[in-house]
Design an enzyme around this catalytic site. Structure first.
Site, PDB file in Angstrom:
ATOM      1  N   PRO A  23      -3.405  22.895   2.186  1.00 34.01           N
ATOM      2  CA  PRO A  23      -2.878  22.504   3.497  1.00 34.01           C
ATOM      3  C   PRO A  23      -4.023  22.276   4.489  1.00 34.01           C
ATOM      4  O   PRO A  23      -4.952  23.076   4.553  1.00 34.01           O
ATOM      5  CB  PRO A  23      -2.043  23.718   3.920  1.00 34.01           C
ATOM      6  N   CYS A  25      -4.444  21.137   8.584  1.00 36.36           N
ATOM      7  CA  CYS A  25      -3.830  20.758   9.855  1.00 36.36           C
ATOM      8  C   CYS A  25      -4.348  19.406  10.327  1.00 36.36           C
ATOM      9  O   CYS A  25      -5.553  19.149  10.280  1.00 36.36           O
ATOM     10  CB  CYS A  25      -4.105  21.821  10.916  1.00 36.36           C
ATOM     11  N   ALA A  57      -0.074  23.576   7.560  1.00 34.13           N
ATOM     12  CA  ALA A  57       0.619  24.675   8.227  1.00 34.13           C
ATOM     13  C   ALA A  57       1.671  24.114   9.170  1.00 34.13           C
ATOM     14  O   ALA A  57       1.365  23.367  10.101  1.00 34.13           O
ATOM     15  CB  ALA A  57      -0.374  25.535   8.999  1.00 34.13           C
ATOM     16  N   GLN A 100       3.461  24.601   3.604  1.00 33.02           N
ATOM     17  CA  GLN A 100       3.006  25.909   4.090  1.00 33.02           C
ATOM     18  C   GLN A 100       3.709  26.216   5.413  1.00 33.02           C
ATOM     19  O   GLN A 100       3.557  25.471   6.381  1.00 33.02           O
ATOM     20  CB  GLN A 100       1.490  25.911   4.288  1.00 33.02           C
ATOM     21  N   TYR A 182      -3.806  34.085  11.551  1.00 32.89           N
ATOM     22  CA  TYR A 182      -2.519  33.755  12.153  1.00 32.89           C
ATOM     23  C   TYR A 182      -1.574  34.960  12.060  1.00 32.89           C
ATOM     24  O   TYR A 182      -1.966  36.033  11.611  1.00 32.89           O
ATOM     25  CB  TYR A 182      -1.970  32.474  11.532  1.00 32.89           C
ATOM     26  N   ARG A 230      -0.555  32.491   1.053  1.00 30.33           N
ATOM     27  CA  ARG A 230      -1.989  32.316   1.265  1.00 30.33           C
ATOM     28  C   ARG A 230      -2.504  33.484   2.085  1.00 30.33           C
ATOM     29  O   ARG A 230      -1.918  33.835   3.108  1.00 30.33           O
ATOM     30  CB  ARG A 230      -2.289  31.007   2.000  1.00 30.33           C
ATOM     31  N   ARG A 324     -11.501  19.856   2.628  1.00 25.15           N
ATOM     32  CA  ARG A 324     -12.403  18.845   3.199  1.00 25.15           C
ATOM     33  C   ARG A 324     -12.952  17.898   2.133  1.00 25.15           C
ATOM     34  O   ARG A 324     -13.155  16.705   2.393  1.00 25.15           O
ATOM     35  CB  ARG A 324     -13.545  19.536   3.949  1.00 25.15           C
TER      36      ARG A 324
END
Length: 365
Positions: A23, A25, A57, A100, A182, A230, A324
């Protein structure tokens, strides 16, 4: 035979290889709704040859967004917008799709990264954030509100409602975000959780919310949809969350029917000191797998095909995730298959692109 390109199953979900797109963002939603950017972004990644693509996410409530531009799945409008994207992607790709589900907690209400990523206080157009304790992520942030029992019950209901929307949309897999500082991670770590009730203090209490959210989601969705989590293997801060506690959490999740653990690290504290290097988080996945036998996904500076092959072949992890690296090279799995002498799925419209030095790269059955 390449182990990276061998078949694997997570629960009842059969996958063509061990490559996952993690995942990531995108900060490109419109009031939580997926946009044409998501169509382009997910569409081209779904042609990459990986076996599983996990959508970024996705906030289970408006106040759970990291930024105002975060993707959401909290009502019919956000559900319909994401369903349109998923349906279009599925017309051209058979890749398994996961999502996610997340709540940012005290790290919510921030500017998008390319605008600095700073906290936006309520009087600047942001919103009041929530956390296990009224401790901000950074000292300059607007303090979060400590969650009440009612807040916690609402949070669990929000996760379940979002998971059911994800099931209706047709996602093949659901991942709960308990990493990167988070909200669920904030309850896990003693650095951010100073509660004195059943959700704070002892390790058993700090695990409680993540377990309750997982159990509620697992009970709500169909048994053929794998549900994983995760986690951050370490806060990289002395006295914080660490691999010992990660193993304890994994064992508890395993007993509750968890299908896999996706192992990342960090994100909880600005004081973290991370020794970044190739595969720097893989040892966490290896230790968790050795201690529990849980299906594991390793992520973090996995950039080379030979490196990924070694991680899977030696049993350090069952699957590897790209983030990435696959943005930089959206055909990474094709190139890895060519290097490792394996075959990969690719759209028939692109079969003619095989270089002369690479023969029979694509599965054409």
């Amino acid at each position: 035979m390449s182990q990276l390109f061998s078949h694997y199953a997570i629960g009842r979900l059969n996958l063509a290889n061990r490559i996952v797109i993690a995942p990531m963002c995108q900060y490109s939603a419109d009031e939580g709704k997926a946009t044409s950017w998501h169509q382009i972004h997910l569409g081209h990644l779904a042609l990459s040859g990986a076996s599983l693509l996990i959508v970024e996410a996705t906030a289970v409530a408006p106040e759970g967004r990291i930024s105002p531009r975060d993707l959401g799945l909290w009502d019919d409008e956000t559900g319909q917008a994401l369903a349109e994207v998923v349906n279009n992607v599925r017309r051209h790709s058979s890749m398994a799709l996961g999502i996610q589900l997340a709540h940012a907690g005290r790290k919510a209400s921030t500017r998008v990264p390319w605008e600095g990523g700073d906290n936006i206080s309520p009087d600047q157009g942001g919103w009041q954030t929530l956390a296990p304790s009224a401790l901000p992520f950074a000292q300059t942030d607007h303090p979060p509100s400590a969650m009440t029992d009612a807040d916690i019950e609402e949070l669990k209901a929000d996760f379940v409602a979002a998971a059911l929307r994800a099931q209706r949309i047709g996602f093949n897999l659901i991942e709960l975000h308990a990493a990167h500082g988070y909200l669920l991670h904030q309850f896990l770590s003693p650095l951010s959780n100073r509660r004195t009730d059943q959700y704070g203090g002892s390790l058993e209490n700090r695990l409680r919310l993540t377990l309750e959210v997982f159990q509620a989601v697992r009970a709500a969705v169909a048994s053929d949809i794998p549900v994983g989590v995760r986690i951050s293997g370490s806060d990289w801060v002395e006295g914080g969350w660490d691999i010992r506690q990660s193993i304890a959490l994994t064992k508890a999740l395993q007993a509750s029917g968890c299908d896999y653990i996706h192992v990342s690290s960090g994100g909880l504290s600005p004081r973290q000191t991370i020794p970044v290097g190739p595969g720097y988080q893989v040892p966490f996945a290896r230790q968790i797998k050795e201690a529990t036998g849980m299906n594991t996904i390793a992520v973090g500076l996995i950039t080379e095909p030979e490196q990924a092959e070694a991680i899977v072949a030696t049993g350090d992890a069952d699957m590897i995730a790209l983030a990435r690296a696959v943005l930089y090279d959206p055909r990474w799995p094709w190139h890895a298959a060519a290097k490792l002498g394996a075959k990969v799925d690719g759209p028939k419209q692109y079969w003619r692109c095989e270089p002369h030095s690479v023969k029979d790269l694509f599965n054409k059955e």
